[in-house]
Structure formats: C-alpha cells, structure tokens
Design a protein around this motif. Sequence first.
Motif, PDB file in Angstrom:
ATOM      1  N   HIS A 158       5.243 -16.310   6.636  1.00 21.17           N
ATOM      2  CA  HIS A 158       5.338 -15.205   5.316  1.00 21.17           C
ATOM      3  C   HIS A 158       5.313 -13.892   6.225  1.00 21.17           C
ATOM      4  O   HIS A 158       5.478 -12.774   5.431  1.00 21.17           O
ATOM      5  N   ARG A 164      10.368  -8.990   7.204  1.00 23.83           N
ATOM      6  CA  ARG A 164      11.938  -8.696   6.722  1.00 23.83           C
ATOM      7  C   ARG A 164      12.666  -8.600   8.666  1.00 23.83           C
ATOM      8  O   ARG A 164      13.876  -7.819   9.155  1.00 23.83           O
ATOM      9  N   THR A 262       9.148  -2.574   8.879  1.00 28.02           N
ATOM     10  CA  THR A 262       8.640  -2.972   8.030  1.00 28.02           C
ATOM     11  C   THR A 262       6.915  -4.269   8.543  1.00 28.02           C
ATOM     12  O   THR A 262       7.387  -4.547   9.252  1.00 28.02           O
ATOM     13  N   ALA A 287       4.075  -4.841   3.869  1.00 30.70           N
ATOM     14  CA  ALA A 287       4.040  -5.954   2.435  1.00 30.70           C
ATOM     15  C   ALA A 287       3.485  -7.263   3.233  1.00 30.70           C
ATOM     16  O   ALA A 287       3.627  -7.766   4.191  1.00 30.70           O
ATOM     17  N   GLY A 288       3.119  -8.072   2.480  1.00 32.03           N
ATOM     18  CA  GLY A 288       2.516  -9.805   2.668  1.00 32.03           C
ATOM     19  C   GLY A 288       1.546  -9.628   1.343  1.00 32.03           C
ATOM     20  O   GLY A 288       1.936  -9.811   0.314  1.00 32.03           O
TER      21      GLY A 288
ATOM     22  N   ASN B 283       0.391  -9.617  -3.164  1.00 37.16           N
ATOM     23  CA  ASN B 283       1.581  -9.322  -2.919  1.00 37.16           C
ATOM     24  C   ASN B 283       2.797  -8.511  -3.325  1.00 37.16           C
ATOM     25  O   ASN B 283       4.075  -8.339  -3.413  1.00 37.16           O
ATOM     26  N   VAL B 284       1.592  -7.008  -3.145  1.00 33.15           N
ATOM     27  CA  VAL B 284       2.887  -6.178  -3.445  1.00 33.15           C
ATOM     28  C   VAL B 284       2.950  -5.362  -2.398  1.00 33.15           C
ATOM     29  O   VAL B 284       2.170  -5.068  -2.209  1.00 33.15           O
ATOM     30  N   GLY B 285       4.236  -4.974  -2.514  1.00 32.09           N
ATOM     31  CA  GLY B 285       4.536  -3.756  -1.371  1.00 32.09           C
ATOM     32  C   GLY B 285       4.321  -2.660  -1.410  1.00 32.09           C
ATOM     33  O   GLY B 285       4.600  -2.298  -2.342  1.00 32.09           O
ATOM     34  N   LEU B 286       4.327  -1.670  -0.092  1.00 34.82           N
ATOM     35  CA  LEU B 286       4.357  -0.617   0.151  1.00 34.82           C
ATOM     36  C   LEU B 286       5.412  -0.233   1.035  1.00 34.82           C
ATOM     37  O   LEU B 286       5.672  -0.243   2.720  1.00 34.82           O
TER      38      LEU B 286
END
Lengths: 343, 343
Positions: A158, A164, A262, A287-288, B283-286
């Motif tokens: 994950h 990415r 990222t 992200a994660g 699990n919300v990315g920025l």
Amino acid sequence: MKATTIHAPFDVRLSDVPDPVIEKPTDAVVKIVAGCICGSDLWSYRGENKITPGSRIGHEYVGIVQEVGSEVRTVKPGDFVVTPFVASDGTCPNCKAGLQSVCQNIVGIGSKGADGGQGEYAKVPWADGTLVATPEVPDDALVPSLLTLSDVMGTGWHAARSARVKAGDTVVVVGDGAVGLCGVLAAARMGAERVVALSRHESRQKLAREFGATHIIAERGDEAKAAVLELTDGVGADAVLECVGTDQSFKTAFDVARPGATVGFVGVPHGVEVPIRTMFSRNVGLAGGVAPARQYLPELMADVLSGAINPGLVFDAELPLKAVAEGYQAMHERRSIKVLLRP
Amino acid sequence: MKATTIHAPFDVRLSDVPDPVIEKPTDAVVKIVAGCICGSDLWSYRGENKITPGSRIGHEYVGIVQEVGSEVRTVKPGDFVVTPFVASDGTCPNCKAGLQSVCQNIVGIGSKGADGGQGEYAKVPWADGTLVATPEVPDDALVPSLLTLSDVMGTGWHAARSARVKAGDTVVVVGDGAVGLCGVLAAARMGAERVVALSRHESRQKLAREFGATHIIAERGDEAKAAVLELTDGVGADAVLECVGTDQSFKTAFDVARPGATVGFVGVPHGVEVPIRTMFSRNVGLAGGVAPARQYLPELMADVLSGAINPGLVFDAELPLKAVAEGYQAMHERRSIKVLLRP
C-alpha cells in the motif's frame, strides 16, 4: 482454547478463553495455523496505548476454516485462508472501491467481535468480505509468506501503491521494520530501477538487499537527504515510502522526494506535523493510510504461490504459541524483526 | 514606460519605470495587451505580505513579442503570447517532468529579473521555456480567456489534476474565487458528472453554474459536510479541490472527501494544520501546490481557441491600466471577482 491476552505493560499471557462459535450467518471459525506479532502490538506492550487488562491482542494469522455461517459462500471448511487485519463486509461503497480498510461495517481483528490472531482459533465476521482462500492447502514452507499478507506485506504494498511507484523509478523507503522491508520488496516487484533503503541495522540491510534494495543509506536526517540528492543528481526520489510514522521520518520522506513525487505513508502518524508549505512549493503529494490488505490479497497471494515474492523472510524467529511473551520481548528489544507463532 | 508599483498597504500606483531591454540571449520583451489583478496580489495590497516600497506587482499578462534574444527559438516578434506566472528554463529535470513551477532556475514574474504584468511592457527571462504563442494573433474577444491561462485557469486545472478528477466523478470545489471558479470549469471539462461548488455569493454561484457546477452549497463547515454527505449517500466526494488555503477550508475539504479520494490543493496554505490522522484512517490523499501553468498551456490554449472553455468570464470588470488602484480596491472589497487591465 488458548489465546494471548494483555494485562499491563510488558505483561502478555497465554490465557484460557471461550471457544469461538458462529454467531451470525456471515461468520466463520478458523483454526489458526500461524500467527505473529506486529510492530503495532508493541505500542500496547510498551504501554504507549491504553490497555484494557485481559483484552485480546494480535491481528495477523492464517488458518484452516472449521465452520461457516449459513450465508457464507466464498470459503468452506477445510480451506486454507489468510485473514487481513480488519474484517470488512465486502459490499459497502468503500469496500467496492477497494478501500476495505475503511469499510462502513469494519471490525478490527483482535477487537471485540473478532478474535485475535495469537491464539488457537478465531471467529471472523464478514467471512465472504474478509477471508481469501488459497486454491489448495499450501506447503508449510509457504505459510510465513502467506501470513505476511494479513498485514505487513499488504501494508508495504500500500505504501508503494500510494506513492505511485512505477517501472524505472528511483524509490526511497524510510523505515527498516517489517513493513519498510516489505515496502522495498513491493517497490522492486513494481519495477523500480533503484530502491534505496534507509537502514542502519546490518541484519535489516541484508534483508533489504535480498528484497531488492539496490542502495542502502545508513545516515539519517540531513545526511540521508544529502545522500539521496547525490544519488539523484540533486533532483530527489520519484517516490518515497514512509513506513515509520514519526515527525522525523516524515520530514526525511519529504526532504528526499523530488518535485511532483508522492510520499506514500503507512506508518501510524505519531506527533507528525505535515510540512504543508514545502508540499505546496515543491508539489510533493501525500497519500496512504491504513492499508486495504484485502484488496491486494488475491494479487499478492498469486505472487507468493508462484514464488515471485518471498516476504516470509521478514520472520527471523519462530516460537510456539506458549512462548508468546518471549516473542514480544525479542521484538521489543529489536532482537527480532518479526516473530512467527505456531499454536 | 508605465508599470504598477506598490508602496504601502492600499497604495498601488502607476509609475514611470525603465523600459525593459534584452539582457540575456534567452530573454524576450513583450508589449502587454492585457494584464490583471490576482487574489494573491491582495495579500501585499492588504499588508499581509511584506512590502518593499516601490516594487513591481502583478504576474499575469498576455501580449505581443517585441524583441527576442539571440538564442530564442520558439517565439518571434509579432507573436501573441501567454506568459505563465513564473518563468522556467524548460530544460531542467523538473521542467522536463512538467513541474515548471519548481524549475531549478525559476524567476517569478513581477520579481527581480522579470517585469510584472500590470504595465506596458515586460522583459521575460527563459522565453523558450516560458512563453507559449497562439498560432495567429487572436480575436480580441479571446484575450480575457487567454489571459486566465497565465495563472487562474492553469491553477484551477492543477487543482483538478492533482485531485485526479476523472469522468463520472462527483467533485467538490472549496472556494469561489477566480481559481475556485476555474476549478469548477476544469472539473466539468474533465468529465465530472457532478460538480459541487461551495459558494454563498450570488454572482459567483451564477458563474459557477455557467462553468458547469451542477450543485451549489451555500453552507459552510459542518453544514457543508452534511450537505455533501447527503448528496453522496453518506460516502463523500470522489475528488475535492481546495482553492482557498485556510485551516477551515482544508478541514472542509477533508471532511467532504470519500475514502480513497485526493484533495487537490492550490490555495497558498496560511496557518493550515493538515489532519494527518484523518488522512491515515480514511485514506484521503493530498496533492497539489504551485501550479505548473506552463505545462497546461498548450492544452488549455487549444480549448480556449476552439471555444470549448471560456474561462475569461471570471473577469467581471475591465479598467484602463491607469485605473489600476481602483481595480485593487474593487477586488479587495469583493465588488469584483477579477479585474482585467488594458494598457
């Protein structure tokens, strides 16, 4: 049956607890073949998390299905299954989107409603949405690698997915615990050209190399940043995996990321202040989170069964379940990377 | 020539300044056809940024190339060009990766080395890496839309790209300034099925609808969150564009994002504390930052020239350059969304 309970800091015991039974038609009962101790179990062990005396602990295991509820369709008694560290219904919008770790009806393994993994048997809720069975009962030699799919390998994966990682990338992995090491393996499996492991422990460096690390950086902080920049002509890494969760490790992760990269993070954040101005000026994303181990299970299981990956190497100690307390101590003292327990 | 200078809070003037000249072989001099005032110019205007008395201001303009240095290859005198808000060399690793806003030899427009856009002429460094010419001198009616490509439309587009907007998505846009409105237009152009604009100003709501907003939410904070959750069956938005930059707007952005979504942010963060534990558990990315307007220019220019988008509608006032002070006041008082200036 016997299962591990925690009573106070540094006090885990193998205790007598009630045998699990099917309560709902979506439940299953699994006879545990192997469980293990997670780095995050140590927070409770060290007293950094609140302890309810006598509560169960442990959320990673594999086993053989003993019994299923009347509505369970995808697994049957006799199946060898991997149980991700959270149970998920498999039908809510988040599960359907592959975010089973944010299931709207989530039940944590080892919490109320789902037995822990450091015991003899376990009841699993949402069996269809949670368990993944191997095509046949696997050779015992594959058990350690399959066991990692319940958490650490899925979590390392994950981190890499969130960052990415793509073929040809230069990837930096911050953290040399079992998750970080699995992150190295994930990045290599995804085709990264260079995988840079930040580690200063010889045994972990060695395993990182076995998992595909092409470079080891033993320095920390500014020196680690300088080493990565030197390696990347001053540009930084294409993707960074943050597998620790401290403010310092986040800082290092952002420091070594190239503009547009990222940071994939899976270490539970503890006291982290996100450097938002740096993210803004350098266009570095973040992200994660809690890994949807269930999403990755079919893909990673196929990789384990084919021999493409061997994440079970993270286990450098195996103990009988009755020696569980010794296992915690060995991980607490960092004598072991990760301890496998056999009931 | 005349150019806008700032001397103290609320004191901008049209001043006599030296005519720009080619200094390096990579420079160009442009006769400005139209410039404008940016929301971020107001920070200086209001005294929230430090002011060097007499310094230039303004970083958005379009114009006609007058003269180029000996090494300039991609533009020539007579070309109509859009100048992104930063000059970039076009050859460094970050530029090659499309992150011209993090160019290793960046020069901010309106800073030392690159004249501002609220004047009669401007010297542009790195002409080849910075300027993008239209195929022919465009009709005057297209000037406002082309002008937005120097910043606000590219920035709104970057918010949507960073948030990974895709066809069929439900997208929430936080912020109804020119950038937020361009974010609405970007999301719609990328095929979002529902574009939800958070706005409580009637004129901006109207423009948001013209730009493709399917829903307007006038509430803020918890009420805005409730409204988005109601609209999305309790799940949240597939992508969120943060176009403000305050702690409150970031909080709203994360509140309305569904698990697995990315908040694309382009508002310069002011006092923002990133809710890292929420990001982790959900699990919300920025992602986002200073927009690489140069990267998006060819694509967006084609869209403007074909009539596919009309971002110039964000200009609700046009003034002669000599009335620049009036323009600042109108934007400061939110009487205007964005003011276009004609030398």
